[in-house]
Design a protein around this motif. Sequence first.
Motif, PDB file in Angstrom:
ATOM      1  N   LEU A  58       1.410   9.164  74.045  1.00  6.74           N
ATOM      2  CA  LEU A  58       2.198  10.250  74.303  1.00  6.74           C
ATOM      3  C   LEU A  58       3.767   9.958  73.687  1.00  6.74           C
ATOM      4  O   LEU A  58       4.058  10.607  72.266  1.00  6.74           O
ATOM      5  CB  LEU A  58       1.657  10.783  75.549  1.00  6.74           C
ATOM      6  CG  LEU A  58       1.010  11.766  75.577  1.00  6.74           C
ATOM      7  CD1 LEU A  58       0.874  12.440  76.809  1.00  6.74           C
ATOM      8  CD2 LEU A  58       0.570  12.974  74.862  1.00  6.74           C
ATOM      9  N   VAL A  59       3.702   9.405  73.988  1.00  8.14           N
ATOM     10  CA  VAL A  59       5.080   8.765  73.845  1.00  8.14           C
ATOM     11  C   VAL A  59       4.916   8.329  71.759  1.00  8.14           C
ATOM     12  O   VAL A  59       5.658   8.247  71.354  1.00  8.14           O
ATOM     13  CB  VAL A  59       5.693   7.363  74.075  1.00  8.14           C
ATOM     14  CG1 VAL A  59       7.168   6.933  74.123  1.00  8.14           C
ATOM     15  CG2 VAL A  59       6.558   8.261  75.863  1.00  8.14           C
ATOM     16  N   TYR A  60       4.090   7.034  71.660  1.00  8.81           N
ATOM     17  CA  TYR A  60       3.889   7.082  70.259  1.00  8.81           C
ATOM     18  C   TYR A  60       3.653   7.592  69.587  1.00  8.81           C
ATOM     19  O   TYR A  60       4.554   7.805  68.539  1.00  8.81           O
ATOM     20  CB  TYR A  60       2.768   5.504  70.665  1.00  8.81           C
ATOM     21  CG  TYR A  60       2.648   5.133  68.956  1.00  8.81           C
ATOM     22  CD1 TYR A  60       2.816   4.606  68.535  1.00  8.81           C
ATOM     23  CD2 TYR A  60       0.990   6.125  68.365  1.00  8.81           C
ATOM     24  CE1 TYR A  60       2.805   3.755  66.645  1.00  8.81           C
ATOM     25  CE2 TYR A  60       1.148   5.954  66.836  1.00  8.81           C
ATOM     26  CZ  TYR A  60       2.104   4.586  66.494  1.00  8.81           C
ATOM     27  OH  TYR A  60       1.361   4.150  65.150  1.00  8.81           O
ATOM     28  N   MET A  61       2.474   9.261  69.683  1.00  8.85           N
ATOM     29  CA  MET A  61       2.382   9.725  69.211  1.00  8.85           C
ATOM     30  C   MET A  61       4.111  11.121  68.609  1.00  8.85           C
ATOM     31  O   MET A  61       4.375  11.533  67.482  1.00  8.85           O
ATOM     32  CB  MET A  61       1.047  10.986  69.824  1.00  8.85           C
ATOM     33  CG  MET A  61       0.042  10.393  70.053  1.00  8.85           C
ATOM     34  SD  MET A  61      -0.688   9.652  68.422  1.00  8.85           S
ATOM     35  CE  MET A  61      -0.980  11.789  66.770  1.00  8.85           C
ATOM     36  N   MET A  90      17.715  13.127  71.886  1.00 12.86           N
ATOM     37  CA  MET A  90      15.839  12.491  72.306  1.00 12.86           C
ATOM     38  C   MET A  90      16.085  11.483  73.706  1.00 12.86           C
ATOM     39  O   MET A  90      14.951  11.225  74.765  1.00 12.86           O
ATOM     40  CB  MET A  90      15.770  11.105  70.999  1.00 12.86           C
ATOM     41  CG  MET A  90      14.146  11.121  70.674  1.00 12.86           C
ATOM     42  SD  MET A  90      13.671  10.320  70.379  1.00 12.86           S
ATOM     43  CE  MET A  90      15.034   8.733  70.573  1.00 12.86           C
ATOM     44  N   LEU A  91      16.639  10.489  73.774  1.00 14.67           N
ATOM     45  CA  LEU A  91      16.648  10.023  74.845  1.00 14.67           C
ATOM     46  C   LEU A  91      17.169  10.635  76.419  1.00 14.67           C
ATOM     47  O   LEU A  91      16.885   9.904  76.790  1.00 14.67           O
ATOM     48  CB  LEU A  91      17.960   8.592  75.146  1.00 14.67           C
ATOM     49  CG  LEU A  91      18.238   7.571  73.533  1.00 14.67           C
ATOM     50  CD1 LEU A  91      19.262   6.770  73.252  1.00 14.67           C
ATOM     51  CD2 LEU A  91      16.274   6.802  73.913  1.00 14.67           C
ATOM     52  N   VAL A  92      17.345  11.926  76.179  1.00 17.25           N
ATOM     53  CA  VAL A  92      18.224  12.450  76.928  1.00 17.25           C
ATOM     54  C   VAL A  92      16.838  13.531  77.595  1.00 17.25           C
ATOM     55  O   VAL A  92      16.489  13.317  79.027  1.00 17.25           O
ATOM     56  CB  VAL A  92      19.655  13.553  76.905  1.00 17.25           C
ATOM     57  CG1 VAL A  92      19.719  14.294  78.463  1.00 17.25           C
ATOM     58  CG2 VAL A  92      20.817  12.256  77.520  1.00 17.25           C
ATOM     59  N   GLY A  93      16.836  13.996  76.797  1.00 19.05           N
ATOM     60  CA  GLY A  93      15.123  14.643  77.278  1.00 19.05           C
ATOM     61  C   GLY A  93      15.066  13.869  77.359  1.00 19.05           C
ATOM     62  O   GLY A  93      13.138  13.819  78.305  1.00 19.05           O
ATOM     63  N   ALA A  94      13.965  12.393  76.424  1.00 15.83           N
ATOM     64  CA  ALA A  94      13.274  11.740  77.294  1.00 15.83           C
ATOM     65  C   ALA A  94      13.205  10.941  79.026  1.00 15.83           C
ATOM     66  O   ALA A  94      12.872  11.112  79.629  1.00 15.83           O
ATOM     67  CB  ALA A  94      13.045  10.261  76.661  1.00 15.83           C
TER      68      ALA A  94
END
Length: 104
Positions: A58-61, A90-94
């Motif tokens: 999922l992270v890759y996609m 993006m990093l905060v969301g992850a």
Amino acid sequence: MMQAKFKARSIVTMILFFCLTTPVGIAVGYGISRVYNENSPTALVVEGGLNSVAAGILVYMALVDLLAEDFMNPKVQSRGKLQLGINVSMLVGAGLMSMLAKWA
């Protein structure tokens, strides 16, 4: 498949395999459920490994197929602050999704 311009036989083969994955998966799952002990150490390790693989896919996609186009946009590439902003976002969301997964 149409964009890759595969031959008709290859397309039919891929469609056939795609259509058979769910019924075969159901049959395998049904067979395993008869002997499955969800609290055994082996089951927990296997489940953790499979969950990790699924999360990695999922992270890759998300990064390669969805976000790459946004990150490579000329408007983003020419503005340093915008580039920093979307990377931090993006990093905060992850990170927030990882915290959410702790309770799931």
